[in-house]
Enzyme design. Structure first.
Site, short mmCIF file in Angstrom:
data_model
loop_
_atom_site.label_atom_id
_atom_site.label_comp_id
_atom_site.label_asym_id
_atom_site.label_seq_id
_atom_site.Cartn_x
_atom_site.Cartn_y
_atom_site.Cartn_z
N LYS A 1 0.86 -1.19 0.00
CA LYS A 1 0.00 0.00 0.00
C LYS A 1 0.89 1.24 0.00
CE LYS A 1 -3.09 2.62 3.04
NZ LYS A 1 -3.68 2.69 4.39
N GLU B 1 -9.55 3.82 2.90
CA GLU B 1 -9.21 3.86 1.48
C GLU B 1 -8.17 2.83 1.06
OE1 GLU B 1 -5.67 5.01 3.04
OE2 GLU B 1 -7.60 5.76 3.70
N ASP C 1 1.71 6.51 5.44
CA ASP C 1 0.70 5.56 4.96
C ASP C 1 1.16 4.84 3.70
OD1 ASP C 1 -1.64 4.34 5.67
OD2 ASP C 1 -2.93 5.67 4.52
N ASP D 1 -2.35 10.53 3.35
CA ASP D 1 -3.75 10.16 3.57
C ASP D 1 -4.40 11.18 4.50
OD1 ASP D 1 -6.19 8.96 3.86
OD2 ASP D 1 -5.48 7.43 5.27
N ASP E 1 -11.98 7.36 4.62
CA ASP E 1 -10.70 7.13 5.29
C ASP E 1 -10.38 5.64 5.40
OD1 ASP E 1 -8.35 7.90 6.49
OD2 ASP E 1 -9.19 7.94 8.51
N LYS F 1 -9.39 13.38 8.52
CA LYS F 1 -8.81 13.03 9.81
C LYS F 1 -8.68 14.27 10.71
CE LYS F 1 -5.89 9.33 7.90
NZ LYS F 1 -6.30 8.19 8.73
N ARG G 1 -7.82 -0.31 1.62
CA ARG G 1 -8.38 -1.58 1.14
C ARG G 1 -8.99 -1.42 -0.25
NH1 ARG G 1 -12.02 -1.67 6.36
NH2 ARG G 1 -10.19 -0.47 6.99
#
EC number: 3.4.11.1
Length: 500
Positions: free
Chosen positions: A267, A351, A290, A272, A349, A279, A353
């Site tokens: 990933k 995201e 991230d 993010d 959030d 967030k 996956r």
């Protein structure tokens, strides 16, 4: 730093410093006893005087010890002899490196690798000493205008082994330790980069750079236009709010003429913000990490380039940025993934996956022997396991056991979480095939359950590294994990033997 291995007597070493252990309470190690004999009891007299108790991490630097050729002798507290385990061993190596780096000793001979560590052999001790030393000396100061420079930093460290038979084992341990620590350095450097520099395009450039330097690696970069043609709509939805184009870098390491590849999927959310489900401001700066999964895949491929094991590996860096914008995807949207399965977005959030599910479908074309995805996926995994172990889930018990075995050998811990069918119920949607978040209960597991729906055609494992990829606070920065675990897993798969 340069590393070496030798087998010899401590008193005969011509070095700036030799390093030996002292146990608690005030007990000389076997090597330290040798020095004590040639110095007419000089070391034991210091211990009787109370200069060193032997507690873990205590240090005492001696100059001009009688009968010893070395300029200095560093006594290192190792705790109670019978309790010396891998955790304490790494602690004393770390403290030793820090001390040597400040003493002005530019080279040293270390006898700590002769100590008995519960359940560990010479190979493990030398390799872990190399990795710990390299990680201890790591700095990320590219953006500092005034860089701290030591006057006489440690340049060379030689590890002593008990027998000459162990010399070749020690040399192999150094080679493996250097390759892994170099991979960790690449991982840390890329992850520590600020997000205005480390964009998906930057990730792609690093993948190309590695391919340019290694004849066994090729890199192909797939941009948004090609993703759209492939039907990677879930991946693209995450990137819609950003002005930085999503880029998927596919790196192929070819070390075997015809073996099925092992695929590593990282990933790579280079920042993010959470998107529309934004967030909190506090701690958002750390969301540059991230992309820790992609950074670890790049680091592992770097280690492979050095070690050249007979194995085929494909590493995918799934680069994107999750930002709020008029074009950004929204809670309530329904996305059609590359697999054809539909996903109702409840939280933008969640995201990672969505990016990973399309990549997990994409890699079916390689007919992989197995697939491992690595992602800073859930805060729930941090709550469950803290910063000590990565969360592991898998649809294939033998693969899970291999990864757990690699985690034990490498010291890069992982812990398996269940993927029972009951967890699938939490991600059912009234409007689509699934939702992209199952709520707070078992959040790390329901994220794994979501990914498992896209991995029916191969053996798959998922590593949630949200708690292990970076540190916060005073020690803020990337850890380089799980490069050691992944590299060990691949070395095991390649059948790389430790002993000649």
């Amino acid at each position: 730093m340069e590393f070496g291995v030798k087998s010899g007597s401590p008193e005969k070493q011509r070095s700036a410093c030799i390093v030996v252990g002292v146990f608690e309470p005030r007990r000389l190690s076997a090597v330290a006893e040798q020095l004590d004999r040639v110095s007419d009891g000089y070391l034991s007299s210091l211990l009787r005087r109370g200069d060193l108790e032997g507690k873990t991490g205590q240090m005492l630097l001696l100059h001009q010890v009688p009968g010893v050729l070395s300029e200095r002798v560093l006594l290192v507290g190792c705790g109670k002899e019978r309790e010396l385990d891998e955790r304490q061993f790494k602690q004393i190596i770390q403290k030793t490196i820090s001390t040597l780096n400040e003493t002005g000793s530019m080279e040293a001979v270390c006898f700590l690798t002769e100590l008995h560590v519960k359940g560990r052999d010479a190979y493990w001790k030398v390799r872990q000493a190399v990795e710990t030393a390299q990680n201890s000396l790591y700095t990320f100061d590219q953006f500092k205008t005034n860089k701290a420079e030591l006057r006489r930093p440690l340049r060379k460290l030689v590890f002593n082994v008990a027998t000459r038979r162990e010399l070749s084992i020690g040399e192999k341990a150094i080679a493996h330790g250097l390759a892994i620590s170099n991979g960790m350095k690449i991982c840390r450097d890329v992850a520590n980069m600020p997000p205005n520099i480390c964009t998906p395009a930057y990730l792609a450039s690093q993948a190309r750079r590695l391919a340019d330097s290694c004849q066994y690696i090729t890199t192909k970069v797939i941009g948004e236009q090609q993703m759209a043609e492939l039907g990677m709509n879930a991946y693209l939805a995450v990137a819609k709010g950003s002005s930085n184009e999503a880029m998927m870098s596919v790196m192929e390491y070819k070390g075997h003429p015809d073996a099925k590849p092992i695929v590593l999927v990282g990933k790579g959310l280079t920042f993010d913000s959470g998107g529309i489900s934004i967030k909190p401001a506090e701690g958002m700066d750390e969301m540059k990490y991230d992309m820790g999964g992609a950074a670890s895949v790049l680091g592992t491929m770097t280690a492979l380039a050095e070690l050249k094991p007979p194995i085929n590996v494909i590493g995918v860096l799934a680069g994107a940025e999750n930002m709020p914008d008029g074009k950004a995807y929204r809670p309530g949207d329904i996305l059609t993934s590359m697999s054809g399965q539909t996903i109702e977005v409840l939280n933008t959030d969640a995201e990672g996956r969505l990016v990973l599910c399309d990549v997990l479908t994409y890699v079916e074309r390689f007919e992989p022997e197995s697939v491992v995805d690595i992602a800073t996926l859930t805060g729930a995994c941090v709550i469950a396991l803290g910063s000590h172990a990565s969360g592991l889930m898998s649809n294939h018990n033998p693969l899970a056991h291999e990864l757990l075995n690699a985690s034990e050998l490498s010291g890069d811990k992982a812990w398996r979480l269940p993927l029972w069918d009951e967890y699938q119920e939490q991600i059912e949607s009234p409007f689509a095939d699934m939702v992209n978040t199952g709520g707070r209960p078992a959040g790390a597991i329901t994220a794994g359950a979501f990914l498992s729906r896209f991995t029916k055609k191969y053996n798959w494992a998922h590593l949630d590294i949200a708690g292990t990829a970076w540190k916060s606070g005073k020690e803020k920065g990337s850890t380089g994990r799980p490069v050691p675990l992944l590299t060990q897993f691949l070395l095991n798969r390649a059948g790389v033997e430790v002993e000649d």
